[in-house]
Design a protein around this motif. Structure first.
Motif, PDB file in Angstrom:
ATOM      1  N   SER A  31      58.527  47.293  62.197  1.00 48.73           N
ATOM      2  CA  SER A  31      59.800  46.579  62.306  1.00 48.73           C
ATOM      3  C   SER A  31      60.568  46.700  61.003  1.00 48.73           C
ATOM      4  N   HIS A  32      61.884  46.605  61.140  1.00 52.45           N
ATOM      5  CA  HIS A  32      62.785  46.623  59.989  1.00 52.45           C
ATOM      6  C   HIS A  32      63.365  45.221  59.878  1.00 52.45           C
ATOM      7  N   TYR A  33      63.028  44.532  58.795  1.00 50.58           N
ATOM      8  CA  TYR A  33      63.479  43.156  58.541  1.00 50.58           C
ATOM      9  C   TYR A  33      64.625  43.197  57.537  1.00 50.58           C
ATOM     10  N   TYR A  34      65.724  42.524  57.875  1.00 42.92           N
ATOM     11  CA  TYR A  34      66.891  42.446  57.002  1.00 42.92           C
ATOM     12  C   TYR A  34      66.966  41.023  56.436  1.00 42.92           C
ATOM     13  N   LEU A  35      66.842  40.897  55.130  1.00 39.52           N
ATOM     14  CA  LEU A  35      66.799  39.595  54.467  1.00 39.52           C
ATOM     15  C   LEU A  35      67.925  39.474  53.458  1.00 39.52           C
ATOM     16  N   GLN A  36      68.202  38.242  53.074  1.00 42.36           N
ATOM     17  CA  GLN A  36      69.194  37.981  52.037  1.00 42.36           C
ATOM     18  C   GLN A  36      68.676  36.885  51.113  1.00 42.36           C
ATOM     19  N   ILE A  37      68.898  37.079  49.824  1.00 39.20           N
ATOM     20  CA  ILE A  37      68.551  36.077  48.810  1.00 39.20           C
ATOM     21  C   ILE A  37      69.846  35.744  48.084  1.00 39.20           C
ATOM     22  N   LYS A  38      70.243  34.480  48.118  1.00 42.66           N
ATOM     23  CA  LYS A  38      71.531  34.098  47.523  1.00 42.66           C
ATOM     24  C   LYS A  38      71.521  34.161  46.005  1.00 42.66           C
ATOM     25  N   ASP A  39      70.443  33.718  45.367  1.00 41.65           N
ATOM     26  CA  ASP A  39      70.398  33.661  43.903  1.00 41.65           C
ATOM     27  C   ASP A  39      69.031  34.135  43.410  1.00 41.65           C
ATOM     28  N   LEU A  40      68.832  35.443  43.411  1.00 43.13           N
ATOM     29  CA  LEU A  40      67.538  36.008  43.029  1.00 43.13           C
ATOM     30  C   LEU A  40      67.146  35.619  41.608  1.00 43.13           C
ATOM     31  N   LYS A  41      68.121  35.509  40.736  1.00 44.30           N
ATOM     32  CA  LYS A  41      67.838  35.173  39.336  1.00 44.30           C
ATOM     33  C   LYS A  41      67.050  33.866  39.210  1.00 44.30           C
ATOM     34  N   VAL A  58      67.799  42.590  51.068  1.00 44.74           N
ATOM     35  CA  VAL A  58      66.446  43.146  51.032  1.00 44.74           C
ATOM     36  C   VAL A  58      66.130  43.760  52.388  1.00 44.74           C
ATOM     37  N   ASP A  59      65.640  44.985  52.390  1.00 41.88           N
ATOM     38  CA  ASP A  59      65.200  45.667  53.601  1.00 41.88           C
ATOM     39  C   ASP A  59      63.697  45.877  53.505  1.00 41.88           C
ATOM     40  N   VAL A  60      62.996  45.412  54.529  1.00 41.77           N
ATOM     41  CA  VAL A  60      61.544  45.558  54.590  1.00 41.77           C
ATOM     42  C   VAL A  60      61.205  46.323  55.860  1.00 41.77           C
ATOM     43  N   ILE A  61      60.404  47.355  55.734  1.00 43.22           N
ATOM     44  CA  ILE A  61      59.888  48.070  56.898  1.00 43.22           C
ATOM     45  C   ILE A  61      58.374  47.944  56.854  1.00 43.22           C
ATOM     46  N   SER A  62      57.828  47.356  57.930  1.00 45.70           N
ATOM     47  CA  SER A  62      56.401  47.067  57.923  1.00 45.70           C
ATOM     48  C   SER A  62      55.875  46.856  59.341  1.00 45.70           C
ATOM     49  N   SER A  63      54.582  47.023  59.487  1.00 50.17           N
ATOM     50  CA  SER A  63      53.909  46.701  60.748  1.00 50.17           C
ATOM     51  C   SER A  63      53.384  45.257  60.730  1.00 50.17           C
ATOM     52  N   LEU A  64      53.535  44.575  59.606  1.00 53.18           N
ATOM     53  CA  LEU A  64      53.067  43.195  59.505  1.00 53.18           C
ATOM     54  C   LEU A  64      53.966  42.261  60.318  1.00 53.18           C
ATOM     55  N   PRO A  65      53.381  41.215  60.897  1.00 56.05           N
ATOM     56  CA  PRO A  65      54.200  40.242  61.621  1.00 56.05           C
ATOM     57  C   PRO A  65      55.036  39.412  60.649  1.00 56.05           C
ATOM     58  N   MET A  66      56.111  38.850  61.156  1.00 55.86           N
ATOM     59  CA  MET A  66      56.996  38.041  60.320  1.00 55.86           C
ATOM     60  C   MET A  66      56.248  36.883  59.673  1.00 55.86           C
ATOM     61  N   SER A  67      55.249  36.333  60.330  1.00 57.97           N
ATOM     62  CA  SER A  67      54.503  35.207  59.754  1.00 57.97           C
ATOM     63  C   SER A  67      53.847  35.598  58.433  1.00 57.97           C
ATOM     64  N   ILE A  68      53.350  36.809  58.316  1.00 56.40           N
ATOM     65  CA  ILE A  68      52.723  37.272  57.069  1.00 56.40           C
ATOM     66  C   ILE A  68      53.794  37.577  56.024  1.00 56.40           C
ATOM     67  N   ILE A  69      54.873  38.218  56.439  1.00 56.45           N
ATOM     68  CA  ILE A  69      55.962  38.502  55.492  1.00 56.45           C
ATOM     69  C   ILE A  69      56.541  37.192  54.967  1.00 56.45           C
ATOM     70  N   LEU A 104      66.316  35.310  56.738  1.00 56.93           N
ATOM     71  CA  LEU A 104      66.174  36.456  57.616  1.00 56.93           C
ATOM     72  C   LEU A 104      67.456  36.594  58.432  1.00 56.93           C
ATOM     73  N   HIS A 105      68.025  37.801  58.429  1.00 53.70           N
ATOM     74  CA  HIS A 105      69.276  38.023  59.173  1.00 53.70           C
ATOM     75  C   HIS A 105      69.061  38.813  60.452  1.00 53.70           C
ATOM     76  N   ASP A 106      68.101  39.706  60.465  1.00 55.65           N
ATOM     77  CA  ASP A 106      67.908  40.533  61.653  1.00 55.65           C
ATOM     78  C   ASP A 106      66.543  41.205  61.591  1.00 55.65           C
ATOM     79  N   VAL A 107      66.018  41.534  62.773  1.00 52.45           N
ATOM     80  CA  VAL A 107      64.789  42.306  62.886  1.00 52.45           C
ATOM     81  C   VAL A 107      65.041  43.338  63.975  1.00 52.45           C
ATOM     82  N   ARG A 108      64.700  44.595  63.666  1.00 56.17           N
ATOM     83  CA  ARG A 108      64.869  45.685  64.633  1.00 56.17           C
ATOM     84  C   ARG A 108      63.660  46.598  64.582  1.00 56.17           C
ATOM     85  N   PRO A 109      63.415  47.321  65.643  1.00 52.25           N
ATOM     86  CA  PRO A 109      62.343  48.313  65.572  1.00 52.25           C
ATOM     87  C   PRO A 109      62.669  49.346  64.490  1.00 52.25           C
ATOM     88  N   ALA A 110      61.663  49.764  63.774  1.00 55.77           N
ATOM     89  CA  ALA A 110      61.888  50.753  62.695  1.00 55.77           C
ATOM     90  C   ALA A 110      61.761  52.162  63.224  1.00 55.77           C
TER      91      ALA A 110
END
Length: 116
Positions: free
Chosen positions: A5-15, A85-96, A110-116
């Motif tokens: 899966s391809h997970y699309y994430l956003q972090i507002k204030d990474l600093k 942040v873009d994550v591509i992984s076979s791990l379930p969202m619970s682990i991520i 988390l903004h979106d999840v799509r098949p990778a």
């Protein structure tokens, strides 16, 4: 074959994004540092092992929580005033989610999840 899966994430204030437990928390300086830290947390059992050792009875922790994906890939970039942040992984969202929370707490979305 495990689906990826391809997970699309956003972090507002990474600093200022940090996990609640200092020993597990991300301490980098920017998107590339964070991408490397998260990728390592998804590929390697080291972060899980540190968390497990901190538990009252480490032997009772379910080993399945330490699952990894050697092929996980993470990229991150600064866009306007946030980090994407873009994550591509076979791990379930619970682990991520678990690894993200250890690294930066609830400072992500988390903004979106799509098949990778």
């Amino acid at each position: 074959m495990t689906s990826r899966s391809h997970y699309y994430l956003q972090i507002k204030d990474l600093k200022h994004a940090r996990g609640l437990e200092l020993a597990l928390s991300y301490d980098g300086a920017g998107p590339n540092d964070f991408a490397a830290a998260l990728q390592e947390a998804l590929r390697s059992p080291l972060l899980f092992q540190r968390w497990r050792a901190m538990q009252p009875d480490p032997e009772d922790v379910d080993e399945r929580l330490g699952v990894t994906d050697q092929l996980a890939s993470v990229s991150a970039k600064l866009v306007d005033l946030h980090t994407e942040v873009d994550v591509i992984s076979s791990l379930p969202m619970s682990i991520i989610r678990q690894r993200l929370n250890w690294l930066i707490g609830a400072n992500w979305q988390l903004h979106d999840v799509r098949p990778a």
